[in-house]
Structures are given as structure tokens and as C-alpha cells.
Design a protein around this motif. Structure first.
Motif, PDB file in Angstrom:
ATOM      1  N   CYS A  40       0.684  -1.263   0.158  1.00  0.00           N
ATOM      2  CA  CYS A  40       0.021   0.066  -0.029  1.00  0.00           C
ATOM      3  C   CYS A  40       0.799   1.410  -0.032  1.00  0.00           C
ATOM      4  N   LEU A  41       2.210   1.370   0.652  1.00  0.00           N
ATOM      5  CA  LEU A  41       2.915   2.618   0.720  1.00  0.00           C
ATOM      6  C   LEU A  41       3.632   2.641  -0.593  1.00  0.00           C
ATOM      7  N   LYS A  42       3.878   1.518  -1.377  1.00  0.00           N
ATOM      8  CA  LYS A  42       5.081   1.693  -2.342  1.00  0.00           C
ATOM      9  C   LYS A  42       4.598   2.820  -3.310  1.00  0.00           C
ATOM     10  N   THR A  43       3.470   3.222  -3.455  1.00  0.00           N
ATOM     11  CA  THR A  43       3.157   4.174  -4.261  1.00  0.00           C
ATOM     12  C   THR A  43       3.250   5.948  -3.594  1.00  0.00           C
ATOM     13  N   LEU A  75      11.572   0.380   8.435  1.00  0.00           N
ATOM     14  CA  LEU A  75      10.927   0.512   7.200  1.00  0.00           C
ATOM     15  C   LEU A  75      10.054   1.352   6.817  1.00  0.00           C
ATOM     16  N   VAL A  76       9.540   2.118   7.963  1.00  0.00           N
ATOM     17  CA  VAL A  76       8.527   3.101   7.630  1.00  0.00           C
ATOM     18  C   VAL A  76       8.703   4.296   8.540  1.00  0.00           C
ATOM     19  N   LEU A  77       8.421   5.516   7.907  1.00  0.00           N
ATOM     20  CA  LEU A  77       8.714   6.542   8.564  1.00  0.00           C
ATOM     21  C   LEU A  77       7.256   7.480   8.925  1.00  0.00           C
ATOM     22  N   LYS A  78       7.095   7.636  10.298  1.00  0.00           N
ATOM     23  CA  LYS A  78       5.798   8.150  10.558  1.00  0.00           C
ATOM     24  C   LYS A  78       5.958   9.777  10.880  1.00  0.00           C
ATOM     25  N   LYS A  79       5.022  10.583  10.155  1.00  0.00           N
ATOM     26  CA  LYS A  79       5.333  12.051  10.269  1.00  0.00           C
ATOM     27  C   LYS A  79       3.879  12.406  10.960  1.00  0.00           C
ATOM     28  N   VAL A  80       3.920  13.200  11.938  1.00  0.00           N
ATOM     29  CA  VAL A  80       2.908  13.856  12.617  1.00  0.00           C
ATOM     30  C   VAL A  80       2.926  15.331  12.356  1.00  0.00           C
ATOM     31  N   TYR A  81       1.891  15.719  12.002  1.00  0.00           N
ATOM     32  CA  TYR A  81       1.800  17.087  11.562  1.00  0.00           C
ATOM     33  C   TYR A  81       0.911  17.864  12.868  1.00  0.00           C
ATOM     34  N   ALA A  82       1.432  19.090  13.235  1.00  0.00           N
ATOM     35  CA  ALA A  82       0.810  19.802  14.394  1.00  0.00           C
ATOM     36  C   ALA A  82      -0.491  20.615  13.857  1.00  0.00           C
ATOM     37  N   GLU A  83      -1.341  19.571  13.609  1.00  0.00           N
ATOM     38  CA  GLU A  83      -2.790  20.210  13.276  1.00  0.00           C
ATOM     39  C   GLU A  83      -3.603  19.681  14.176  1.00  0.00           C
ATOM     40  N   TYR A  90       2.230   7.888   6.899  1.00  0.00           N
ATOM     41  CA  TYR A  90       3.101   6.945   6.845  1.00  0.00           C
ATOM     42  C   TYR A  90       3.876   7.015   5.522  1.00  0.00           C
ATOM     43  N   GLU A  91       5.162   6.612   5.364  1.00  0.00           N
ATOM     44  CA  GLU A  91       5.758   6.172   4.209  1.00  0.00           C
ATOM     45  C   GLU A  91       6.948   5.333   4.532  1.00  0.00           C
ATOM     46  N   LEU A  92       7.267   4.649   3.241  1.00  0.00           N
ATOM     47  CA  LEU A  92       8.331   3.742   3.259  1.00  0.00           C
ATOM     48  C   LEU A  92       9.727   4.614   3.403  1.00  0.00           C
ATOM     49  N   THR A  93      10.560   4.027   4.108  1.00  0.00           N
ATOM     50  CA  THR A  93      11.910   4.540   4.095  1.00  0.00           C
ATOM     51  C   THR A  93      12.698   4.187   3.118  1.00  0.00           C
ATOM     52  N   GLU A  94      14.022   4.802   2.937  1.00  0.00           N
ATOM     53  CA  GLU A  94      14.832   4.193   2.065  1.00  0.00           C
ATOM     54  C   GLU A  94      14.964   2.920   1.930  1.00  0.00           C
ATOM     55  N   ILE A  95      15.426   2.062   2.825  1.00  0.00           N
ATOM     56  CA  ILE A  95      15.310   0.706   3.112  1.00  0.00           C
ATOM     57  C   ILE A  95      14.235   0.081   2.717  1.00  0.00           C
ATOM     58  N   GLY A  96      12.960   0.778   3.177  1.00  0.00           N
ATOM     59  CA  GLY A  96      11.711   0.134   2.963  1.00  0.00           C
ATOM     60  C   GLY A  96      11.457   0.129   1.456  1.00  0.00           C
ATOM     61  N   ARG A  97      11.959   1.258   0.889  1.00  0.00           N
ATOM     62  CA  ARG A  97      11.482   1.478  -0.678  1.00  0.00           C
ATOM     63  C   ARG A  97      12.389   0.343  -1.542  1.00  0.00           C
ATOM     64  N   GLN A  98      13.483  -0.070  -0.975  1.00  0.00           N
ATOM     65  CA  GLN A  98      14.257  -1.122  -1.545  1.00  0.00           C
ATOM     66  C   GLN A  98      13.461  -2.399  -1.644  1.00  0.00           C
ATOM     67  N   LEU A  99      12.465  -2.579  -0.846  1.00  0.00           N
ATOM     68  CA  LEU A  99      11.810  -3.842  -0.865  1.00  0.00           C
ATOM     69  C   LEU A  99      10.713  -3.912  -2.110  1.00  0.00           C
ATOM     70  N   ILE A 100      10.460  -2.665  -2.821  1.00  0.00           N
ATOM     71  CA  ILE A 100       9.495  -2.684  -3.867  1.00  0.00           C
ATOM     72  C   ILE A 100       9.776  -3.516  -5.132  1.00  0.00           C
ATOM     73  N   PRO A 101      11.039  -3.542  -5.453  1.00  0.00           N
ATOM     74  CA  PRO A 101      11.276  -4.735  -6.379  1.00  0.00           C
ATOM     75  C   PRO A 101      11.051  -6.225  -6.110  1.00  0.00           C
ATOM     76  N   VAL A 102      11.365  -6.321  -4.646  1.00  0.00           N
ATOM     77  CA  VAL A 102      10.935  -7.710  -4.342  1.00  0.00           C
ATOM     78  C   VAL A 102       9.700  -7.837  -4.122  1.00  0.00           C
ATOM     79  N   LEU A 103       8.910  -7.036  -3.834  1.00  0.00           N
ATOM     80  CA  LEU A 103       7.313  -7.184  -3.665  1.00  0.00           C
ATOM     81  C   LEU A 103       6.784  -7.605  -4.997  1.00  0.00           C
ATOM     82  N   ASP A 104       7.385  -6.781  -6.222  1.00  0.00           N
ATOM     83  CA  ASP A 104       6.969  -6.898  -7.600  1.00  0.00           C
ATOM     84  C   ASP A 104       7.178  -8.187  -7.990  1.00  0.00           C
ATOM     85  N   GLN A 105       8.705  -8.893  -7.712  1.00  0.00           N
ATOM     86  CA  GLN A 105       9.116 -10.243  -7.956  1.00  0.00           C
ATOM     87  C   GLN A 105       8.087 -11.356  -7.267  1.00  0.00           C
ATOM     88  N   LEU A 106       7.797 -10.888  -5.969  1.00  0.00           N
ATOM     89  CA  LEU A 106       6.866 -12.021  -5.237  1.00  0.00           C
ATOM     90  C   LEU A 106       5.613 -12.054  -6.003  1.00  0.00           C
TER      91      LEU A 106
END
Length: 120
Positions: A40-43, A75-83, A90-106
């Protein structure tokens, strides 16, 4: 299911993780929900409610626990906004984004395996 830290099974698991990077990686992303969350976070960034609505049958409690685990594993970065009300993304970190090709192959491998299993 967690393994008691004093058990032989725990020691065997840790030993395998230390000696085999593949087993370490699989243990890190194993389970029912982590790959779904990564998918879900790969995009890009997602809010909690978007993740909840994108993953069928996951409870809020389980999603919260899995996101916390993924954050601890960097694997994930959480960003809280002061609102008001608070906005959290939530978004994938750099190391988390490295999983995207692995997900595609899986995904490709999974589709191929389903066809073979069905006898196509």
C-alpha cells in the motif's frame, strides 16, 4: 505467535538470522500484514485511514501494532503534523523502498505459482 526468549527455538531462530541474511530478511517481513502495508505504501505516503481502508480485514489495533513494528525496524517513517485534529502520514523509508522490486517479483512468482497449482 511469539517465541519465548529462553527457548531453544528462539536461539535457533537468532542463530539462523545471524548466519543467513535471507532468513533475517524473511523473518523481518514475515507475517500476514507487513507485506500488505508495504504494498500500500509503495506508491507513496498514506494516512492511517487510507491504509486501514486499503487492507481488507485488518483491525485498527493490528495496523497500529504492525506500523509501530515497521517503524522500529526502520521500514516506515511516521510523520505527525501539528494540526487539530492531528494528521499522521506513513511512508516507506529508503530501506523500505528497496523492498518494492522484491514485492513486484513476489507478485509475479505468486501468480505463476497459483497457475501451476491450478494445473494451468
Amino acid at each position: 505467535m511469539s517465541i519465548k526468549e529462553s527457548s531453544t527455538n528462539h536461539e535457533n531462530k537468532k542463530g539462523l538470522e545471524l548466519s543467513c541474511s535471507e532468513i533475517y530478511a524473511v523473518n523481518l517481513i514475515s507475517g500476514r500484514w507487513i507485506l500488505s502495508i508495504c504494498y500500500c505504501l509503495k506508491t507513496g505516503k498514506r494516512r492511517f485511514s487510507e491504509l486501514k481502508n486499503s487492507i481488507p480485514n485488518i483491525s485498527e489495533r493490528m495496523l497500529t501494532m504492525q506500523l509501530k513494528k515497521m517503524e522500529e525496524e526502520r521500514l516506515v517513517l511516521k510523520k505527525v503534523y501539528a494540526e487539530v485534529p492531528p494528521r499522521v502520514e506513513y511512508e516507506l523509508t529508503e530501506i523500505g523502498r528497496q523492498l518494492i522490486p522484491v514485492l513486484d517479483q513476489l507478485e509475479i512468482w505468486g501468480e505463476d505459482h497459483k497457475k501451476i497449482k491450478k494445473g494451468l
